[in-house]
Structure formats: structure tokens, C-alpha cells
Motif scaffolding. Structure first.
Motif, short mmCIF file in Angstrom:
data_model
loop_
_atom_site.label_atom_id
_atom_site.label_comp_id
_atom_site.label_asym_id
_atom_site.label_seq_id
_atom_site.Cartn_x
_atom_site.Cartn_y
_atom_site.Cartn_z
N PHE A 131 -30.56 41.87 0.94
CA PHE A 131 -29.82 42.31 -0.25
C PHE A 131 -28.54 43.06 0.16
N THR A 132 -28.68 43.98 1.11
CA THR A 132 -27.51 44.77 1.56
C THR A 132 -26.43 43.85 2.11
N LYS A 133 -26.86 42.90 2.95
CA LYS A 133 -25.88 41.99 3.57
C LYS A 133 -25.24 41.08 2.51
N ALA A 134 -26.03 40.68 1.51
CA ALA A 134 -25.48 39.83 0.45
C ALA A 134 -24.46 40.59 -0.39
N MET A 135 -24.73 41.88 -0.65
CA MET A 135 -23.76 42.68 -1.42
C MET A 135 -22.46 42.81 -0.63
N MET A 136 -22.58 43.03 0.69
CA MET A 136 -21.37 43.16 1.51
C MET A 136 -20.63 41.83 1.58
N ALA A 137 -21.39 40.73 1.72
CA ALA A 137 -20.74 39.41 1.77
C ALA A 137 -20.01 39.12 0.46
#
Ligand SMILES: Cc1cc2nc3c(=O)[nH]c(=O)nc-3n(C[C@H](O)[C@H](O)[C@H](O)COP(=O)(O)OP(=O)(O)OC[C@H]3O[C@@H](n4cnc5c(N)ncnc54)[C@H](O)[C@@H]3O)c2cc1C
Length: 370
Positions: A131-137
Motif C-alpha cells: 500500500f505504501t509503495k503504491a501510494m508513492m508510485a
């Protein structure tokens, strides 16, 4: 406007997303790696109404709804799903012989499920690192930047306002700086008048369980052979893994997020609990044995808002056990505060950093040298 966000956990990434999608230039500065700390090692459990009756209620309810909206609109899969949640107990010598009113086939015969804590309408989960990486992406797709580097200070203008952040000995210019370094936000008390933030350590295991465990979360009270009472939380995930956490400790926070390791003996205790609770875990491959720190302010509420007396300085941390749940609403409200000078979707006044006295880092040095 250029906004610098210090810390690439779920809070930093969520603020970056909500700022970037409104056209603001954002750079996230992360010391080790996105989601390398609690945001990658937590349960990822979400509940709509478990904060009802507290100052967190509106934030949590709105954030629960935002999680569903983000999962439906962003083109990425971070394992979001609704699930049923149960409570029970297990362990100890005097185990009751009857099962509770709920039959969770995947639990051992000794585990008693006593009540249902949530339904698919009220409880859900995400894989927190994904989730964190998807928000940053998603933020990067809107133009945000990610910079790997260590923030060691805040640059100020002559009038005291923020001019940028000191990163690896170099000043990176910015009109606004957000401190979102989780428990390491304590470092920023040397740069800004911020209240103290503490780190409470938790341990967890991730098992490869395939499709053997249904979408049912369990919060359990467990009596260990030593008589100690632990509170394991079990979250089967859609990617075929099962996450279990328990055993908190007050082991001091290491200066480097990459230096967090489990306490001696904690993982062995957790493994013994897991094998006893779920027969499938006794033989499942363990994919991760890990520890992380949740950030906590002195009164247990997060610090979300402007740093007193310093123009352009903001903080968003101290989310304790609900950082994954409350990240989207925090990100949205922080974006409103920075862009429009006031949060519209959430009343941030209960989380005003100015409600607590600033921490004096000299006191900590004196105490440790004395
Ligand atoms: C065992 C456990 C289980 C949990 N389960 C849940 C759950 O089920 N649901 C839920 O909602 N919440 C849960 N939480 C809480 C949640 O994980 C945290 O509240 C949340 O991850 C905090 O996010 P953060 O972005 O504030 O901090 P962090 O994830 O700690 O991120 C801070 C980042 O700042 C970086 N950083 C540090 N120093 C610097 C520096 N000098 N320069 C640049 N970057 C720096 C770090 O490397 C790190 O990446 C759990 C916590 C624990 C410990």
C-alpha cells in the motif's frame, strides 16, 4: 510551491499522493527505503468503528472509507479486502474443553473464539508495504520525487521560516517541510519546537500459508507456558501469507531504521504461540521474522498539523497502532492544510502539535549522561 516530506513511511507517502494529485511539487526524502520500518512490517488491519467514542473517530471512519475508494480507483493491487474479525483466547494449562460459539476451522482445538469483533462491512486489510509503495508510485505518476537520503536538519530563512531540509550535508530547498519520520521524528525536536515522540517495539512473523487460511482475522489473548499473557493478532492475507504480531517491548529505538532487530527470545516465543494457535502455522514456511516501532506521542493521539512558531514547518506522526488505517485521511487533510491553509475534510484540532509542550533534547542528553 515545493514541499519536502521527511520520511517514506505510509504517512509520508500518503501526504505525497494527496499533494501531488493537486499539482503541488513534492519530494519525499527517505533515509533507508520506502516502507522499511513499521509501514512495511505492520498488520495492515483496518477498522471503521474501533476508534468510535475517541478523538480519532472521525479520522478513522473517513480513512476507512478512503481506503475503499483508493482501492477502487488506483490501478494497483495492495491486497485490499474486507474480512470478518473475531476475538478469543488460548494457551495455558487449564484449557477449557468447549469451543466458543464460533467455529473457525483453521484454529487449533484449544483456541476459544468468544465473540465477533467485526464484519466485512466494518473491518478490512491491506498489505502495508505494498500500500505504501503504491501510494508513492501514484504520487510519482503525478510528478512527485523520491530521494534516498538522511535528513539531519531544517534550513531556516532570516525570519525563521523554513527554507528547506539538510539532506546528507546539502540543503534541499523547499517552501514547506513535513516531518513524517515515525518514531525517528524525535530527532526533529532538535531542529523544531516539537513534542516528544516515542517508539514502542512490536514483533511479527509472516508465514507462507497458501489458500489454507480463510479471510478471517483473529485478536487473541494467549497465556504462554511461563504464565505471561500475550495478545497475538493474526491476519491471513490475500497473497497467501499469514501475518502474526505480538510481544511489545520498550527496547530503545536505534538511530538507524535499518538497525531494528528482534529482541532476543521474542521470535521464539512468537513461533511457539503460532504453532499452538494454528496447526497450519506449525509446519508453514516462515518468510519473515521481524520487529518494528510504532510512533506514540505522550497523550496517545497523533501530531498532525503546523509546527508552532515556524512558518512552513509541519508534522504528521504519532499514529500508534492505527497508522495504516489513518494514513489516507491524514494525507488528505495535510494536503488541504498546506495548500489551502486549513483542513476541510477533518477537524485537525485534537491533533494540533501545539497541545503538548515542546521536547527539550538537552534534557534527554543530560539524563543519559547522568
Ligand atoms: C507490530 C505492529 C503492528 C501494527 N499493525 C497495524 C495495523 O494492523 N493497522 C494499522 O493501522 N496500524 C498498525 N500499526 C501501526 C503502523 O504500522 C504505524 O502507525 C505506521 O506504520 C507509522 O507510519 P509512519 O509513516 O509514521 O512511520 P514509519 O513507518 O516508521 O516511517 C518513517 C520513515 O522515516 C524514515 N526516516 C527515519 N529517519 C529519517 C531521516 N533522518 N531522514 C529521512 N528519513 C528518515 C524511516 O526510514 C522510515 O521509513 C502497527 C505497528 C506495529 C509496530
Amino acid at each position: 510551491m515545493q514541499v519536502l516530506i521527511c520520511g517514506g513511511g505510509v504517512i509520508g507517502a500518503s501526504i505525497a499522493y494527496f499533494l501531488a494529485r493537486r499539482g503541488i511539487k513534492v519530494t519525499v526524502i527517505e533515509r533507508s527505503g520506502l516502507a522499511c520500518a513499521a509501514s512495511g512490517k505492520s498488520g495492515g488491519f483496518l477498522a471503521a468503528d474501533w476508534c468510535d467514542g475517541t478523538s480519532l473517530a472521525a479520522l478513522a471512519r473517513h480513512s476507512f472509507a478512503l481506503h475503499a475508494e483508493l482501492a477502487a480507483t488506483l490501478d494497483a493491487d495492495w491486497g485490499y479486502r474486507r474480512l470478518a474479525t473475531y476475538g478469543g483466547f488460548a494457551g495455558g494449562r487449564n484449557r477449557p474443553l468447549r469451543r466458543g460459539g464460533y467455529d473457525l476451522a483453521w484454529l487449533s482445538a484449544e483456541a476459544i473464539v468468544t465473540h465477533q469483533l467485526g464484519t466485512p462491512e466494518t473491518t478490512a486489510q491491506v498489505h502495508p508495504a505494498r500500500f505504501t509503495k503504491a501510494m508513492m508510485a501514484a504520487a510519482q505518476a503525478e510528478g512527485a520525487q523520491l530521494r534516498i537520503g538522511r535528513v539531519t536538519g531544517i534550513a531556516r530563512r532570516e525570519n525563521g521560516n523554513v527554507a528547506g531540509a539538510v539532506v546528507d550535508g546539502e540543503i534541499v530547498a523547499g517552501d514547506a517541510v513535513v516531518i513524517a519520520m515515525g518514531p525517528w521524528s524525535i530527532l526533529a525536536t532538535a531542529w523544531l519546537p516539537l513534542p516528544a515522540i516515542f517508539g514502542l517495539k512490536g514483533h511479527s512473523l509472516v508465514f507462507e500459508t497458501g489458500t489454507n487460511v480463510p479471510a478471517e482475522a483473529l485478536f487473541c489473548e494467549y497465556r504462554e507456558a511461563s504464565g505471561a499473557i500475550a495478545a497475538p493478532e493474526l491476519f491471513p492475507r490475500s497473497d497467501g501469507t499469514t501475518y502474526v504480531c505480538a510481544i511489545s517491548s520498550e527496547t530503545p529505538l536505534p538511530g538507524d531504521p535499518a538497525g531494528v532487530t528482534p529482541d532476543p527470545g521474542a521470535i521464539e516465543r512468537l513461533e511457539a504461540m503460532c504453532g499452538d494457535l494454528l496447526p497450519v502455522l506449525a509446519s508453514a514456511k516462515i518468510l519473515a521474522r521481524q520487529a518494528c516501532y510504532r510512533p506514540i506521542a505522550r497523550d496517545g493521539l497523533p501530531l498532525i498539523g503546523r509546527v508552532p512558531e515556524v512558518g512552513g514547518a509541519y508534522v504528521a506522526t504519532g499514529h500508534s497502532v492505527w497508522g495504516i488505517l489513518n494514513a489516507p485521511a491524514t494525507g488528505e487533510a495535510m494536503a488541504e492544510l498546506i495548500i489551502e491553509d486549513a483542513a476541510k475534510t477533518i477537524d485537525l484540532s485534537p491533533f494540533d502539535p501545539g497541545r503538548l509542550p515542546p521536547f527539550d533534547p538537552a534534557r534527554r542528553r543530560n539524563r543519559s549522561s547522568g
